[in-house]
Design a protein around this motif. Structure first.
Motif, PDB file in Angstrom:
ATOM      1  N   ALA A  16      41.857 -10.735   8.542  1.00 52.60           N
ATOM      2  CA  ALA A  16      40.666 -10.680   7.686  1.00 52.60           C
ATOM      3  C   ALA A  16      40.448  -9.257   7.167  1.00 52.60           C
ATOM      4  O   ALA A  16      40.103  -9.065   5.998  1.00 52.60           O
ATOM      5  N   GLU A  17      40.666  -8.249   8.019  1.00 51.17           N
ATOM      6  CA  GLU A  17      40.533  -6.857   7.583  1.00 51.17           C
ATOM      7  C   GLU A  17      41.551  -6.526   6.503  1.00 51.17           C
ATOM      8  O   GLU A  17      41.240  -5.863   5.520  1.00 51.17           O
ATOM      9  N   ILE A  19      43.095  -8.631   4.413  1.00 55.07           N
ATOM     10  CA  ILE A  19      42.767  -9.364   3.181  1.00 55.07           C
ATOM     11  C   ILE A  19      41.554  -8.739   2.500  1.00 55.07           C
ATOM     12  O   ILE A  19      41.553  -8.547   1.280  1.00 55.07           O
ATOM     13  N   SER A  20      40.531  -8.367   3.252  1.00 56.05           N
ATOM     14  CA  SER A  20      39.345  -7.770   2.629  1.00 56.05           C
ATOM     15  C   SER A  20      39.696  -6.422   2.010  1.00 56.05           C
ATOM     16  O   SER A  20      39.179  -6.066   0.950  1.00 56.05           O
ATOM     17  N   GLY A  21      40.604  -5.666   2.653  1.00 58.58           N
ATOM     18  CA  GLY A  21      41.046  -4.394   2.064  1.00 58.58           C
ATOM     19  C   GLY A  21      41.746  -4.602   0.738  1.00 58.58           C
ATOM     20  O   GLY A  21      41.523  -3.871  -0.229  1.00 58.58           O
ATOM     21  N   LEU A  23      41.322  -7.185  -1.285  1.00 56.25           N
ATOM     22  CA  LEU A  23      40.326  -7.649  -2.256  1.00 56.25           C
ATOM     23  C   LEU A  23      39.476  -6.487  -2.773  1.00 56.25           C
ATOM     24  O   LEU A  23      39.148  -6.434  -3.964  1.00 56.25           O
ATOM     25  N   ILE A  24      39.138  -5.560  -1.898  1.00 57.22           N
ATOM     26  CA  ILE A  24      38.365  -4.387  -2.332  1.00 57.22           C
ATOM     27  C   ILE A  24      39.178  -3.572  -3.321  1.00 57.22           C
ATOM     28  O   ILE A  24      38.657  -3.122  -4.346  1.00 57.22           O
TER      29      ILE A  24
END
Length: 142
Positions: A16-17, A19-21, A23-24
């Motif tokens: 999740a970290e 993927i969120s990185g 996406l950011i």
């Protein structure tokens, strides 16, 4: 990457970290590309309105040099040349000579470096004009 004995929760949080990185990063790239493209109504018209329309706007009584910068023809007359060293409006923006400088030193507000940079970018990209936003038909977002 993953250690023996890691729980599924730890692996999930790590994914999740990551993927969120990603996406950011994508968000900031898209945001930068959106901002890097000057839009006349959003980025240029407010500069011209604040610094130019008082003398080169719709008011016939105060208009100078028979130049209107609130119309497409006026914009094309002075900003159409994309080569900055041949663009007379750009040369006047950069001038230190008080008789040539625009806006003149006596103007109510001097143009900022950020505004000059936006104008430079806009001129280099062909100085496209847009009708005032209130005259444009609404467009659905993609």
């Amino acid at each position: 990457m993953y250690e023996v004995g890691m729980t599924m929760t730890a692996i999930f949080l790590h994914c999740a970290e990551t993927i969120s990185g990603i996406l950011i990063h994508i968000f900031f790239v898209v945001f930068y590309l959106h901002l890097s493209k000057n839009q006349f109504n959003r980025d240029i018209r407010p500069i011209l309105s604040a610094h130019c329309y008082q003398c080169h706007g719709p008011d016939e009584e105060n208009r100078q040099a028979d130049l209107r910068l609130d119309t497409e023809s006026g914009i094309n007359d002075v900003f159409a040349e994309t080569e900055l060293d041949r663009n007379t409006a750009w040369q006047r923006l950069q001038s230190k000579d008080p008789d040539e400088q625009m806006p003149p030193p006596t103007a109510h507000a001097q143009i900022t470096e950020q505004e000059i940079e936006r104008l430079r970018h806009w001129i280099r990209n062909g100085a496209p004009f847009e009708e005032h936003w209130s005259f444009l038909a609404p467009v659905a977002s993609p």
